[in-house]
Motif scaffolding. Structure first.
Motif, PDB file in Angstrom:
ATOM      1  N   PHE A  33      49.545  46.841  97.283  1.00 15.09           N
ATOM      2  CA  PHE A  33      50.969  47.078  97.513  1.00 15.09           C
ATOM      3  C   PHE A  33      51.478  46.122  98.593  1.00 15.09           C
ATOM      4  O   PHE A  33      50.761  45.807  99.549  1.00 15.09           O
ATOM      5  CB  PHE A  33      51.200  48.505  98.015  1.00 15.09           C
ATOM      6  N   TYR A  35      54.817  45.922 101.281  1.00 16.68           N
ATOM      7  CA  TYR A  35      55.921  46.651 101.877  1.00 16.68           C
ATOM      8  C   TYR A  35      56.647  45.747 102.869  1.00 16.68           C
ATOM      9  O   TYR A  35      56.057  44.839 103.453  1.00 16.68           O
ATOM     10  CB  TYR A  35      55.432  47.888 102.649  1.00 16.68           C
ATOM     11  N   PHE A  45      58.795  49.961 100.018  1.00 14.69           N
ATOM     12  CA  PHE A  45      58.033  49.390  98.916  1.00 14.69           C
ATOM     13  C   PHE A  45      58.686  48.131  98.374  1.00 14.69           C
ATOM     14  O   PHE A  45      59.909  48.071  98.175  1.00 14.69           O
ATOM     15  CB  PHE A  45      57.918  50.429  97.805  1.00 14.69           C
ATOM     16  N   TYR A  48      53.869  46.284  93.434  1.00 12.05           N
ATOM     17  CA  TYR A  48      52.568  46.912  93.231  1.00 12.05           C
ATOM     18  C   TYR A  48      51.783  46.171  92.164  1.00 12.05           C
ATOM     19  O   TYR A  48      52.338  45.821  91.114  1.00 12.05           O
ATOM     20  CB  TYR A  48      52.777  48.367  92.817  1.00 12.05           C
TER      21      TYR A  48
ATOM     22  N   ILE B  99      54.000  55.152  94.130  1.00 12.68           N
ATOM     23  CA  ILE B  99      54.826  54.545  95.175  1.00 12.68           C
ATOM     24  C   ILE B  99      55.280  55.608  96.161  1.00 12.68           C
ATOM     25  O   ILE B  99      56.040  56.504  95.795  1.00 12.68           O
ATOM     26  CB  ILE B  99      56.054  53.857  94.564  1.00 12.68           C
ATOM     27  N   PRO B 100      54.832  55.527  97.406  1.00 11.40           N
ATOM     28  CA  PRO B 100      55.267  56.515  98.401  1.00 11.40           C
ATOM     29  C   PRO B 100      56.626  56.152  98.984  1.00 11.40           C
ATOM     30  O   PRO B 100      56.988  54.986  99.068  1.00 11.40           O
ATOM     31  CB  PRO B 100      54.177  56.410  99.471  1.00 11.40           C
TER      32      PRO B 100
END
Lengths: 116, 112
Positions: A33, A35, A45, A48, B99-100
């Motif tokens: 991921f 961020y 986010f 991914y 996805i957090p």
């Protein structure tokens, strides 16, 4: 054992320059991921990967942002024609899971990008 | 005491006291929650997690409480130590989503 590493740790770019940020996930971790974290805020986010496949890029703020993970391990986040609003910490996280059992992610230390 | 600063809510405690950090989450469909600790210059570090079918979970010196009725999560730290000083984030996951969504964060300051 080795955790997630990111390089460079700090990057200063002049507005309009292109930058490339690297992430080395924990070996064997399937999920990766990216961020963006603004000062005083929680991580937001960006994108991914599951192995080499980019399954979700809905968080990328513009088409100036591009990420890849060609061999399913190291990933690069590229920002073209940087703008001042791109200044932030860019965090990479990896997870051994596809997201079905645990959502725990292991974060790197981040790259602090400052655009002047 | 607890205050809201320009950027982050801040909780100041004395070493040895118990700390309670609160988080209001946004989505009633969220079914998995994680607390992260972030020290200056580092990435977030996993502390403890809880699923929505539970209302309490305990770890080493930490307890997470979940109240789904009011969509509230709390992290309790027992016998707080100076090394606990950091920013604490709660994160929520909707069932089936990897996805957090992170909350705003609370800065914990522990005075020796």
């Amino acid at each position: 054992g080795a955790g997630v590493s990111q390089s460079p740790r700090y990057k200063v770019a002049k507005r309009g320059q292109d930058v490339a940020l690297r992430c080395d996930p924990i070996s064997g971790h399937v999920s990766l991921f990216w961020y963006q974290q603004a000062l005083g805020q929680g991580p937001e986010f960006l994108t991914y990967f599951q192995n080499e496949a980019q399954l979700d890029k809905s968080g990328l703020p513009s088409d100036r942002f591009f990420a890849e993970r060609p061999e399913g391990s190291v990933s690069t986040l590229k920002i073209q024609r940087t703008q001042q609003e791109d200044s932030a910490v860019y965090l990479c996280a990896s997870s051994p899971d596809y997201g079905g059992i645990t959502y725990e992610q292991y974060f790197g230390p981040g790259t602090r990008l400052t655009v002047t | 005491g607890e205050s809201v600063g320009l950027h982050l809510p801040t909780l100041s405690v004395q070493e040895g006291d118990n700390s309670i950090i609160n988080c209001a989450y946004s989505n009633s469909a969220s079914d998995y929650f994680i607390w992260y600790k972030q020290e200056s210059g580092k990435g977030p570090q996993f502390i403890i997690d809880i699923r929505s079918n539970m209302d309490k979970r305990q770890g080493q010196r930490v307890t997470v409480l979940l109240n789904k009725t009011v969509k509230h999560l709390s992290l309790q730290i027992a016998a707080t130590q100076p090394g606990d000083s950091a920013v604490y984030f709660c994160a929520e996951n909707i069932e089936g989503s990897y996805i957090p969504t992170f909350g705003r964060g609370t800065s914990l300051i522990v005075h020796p």
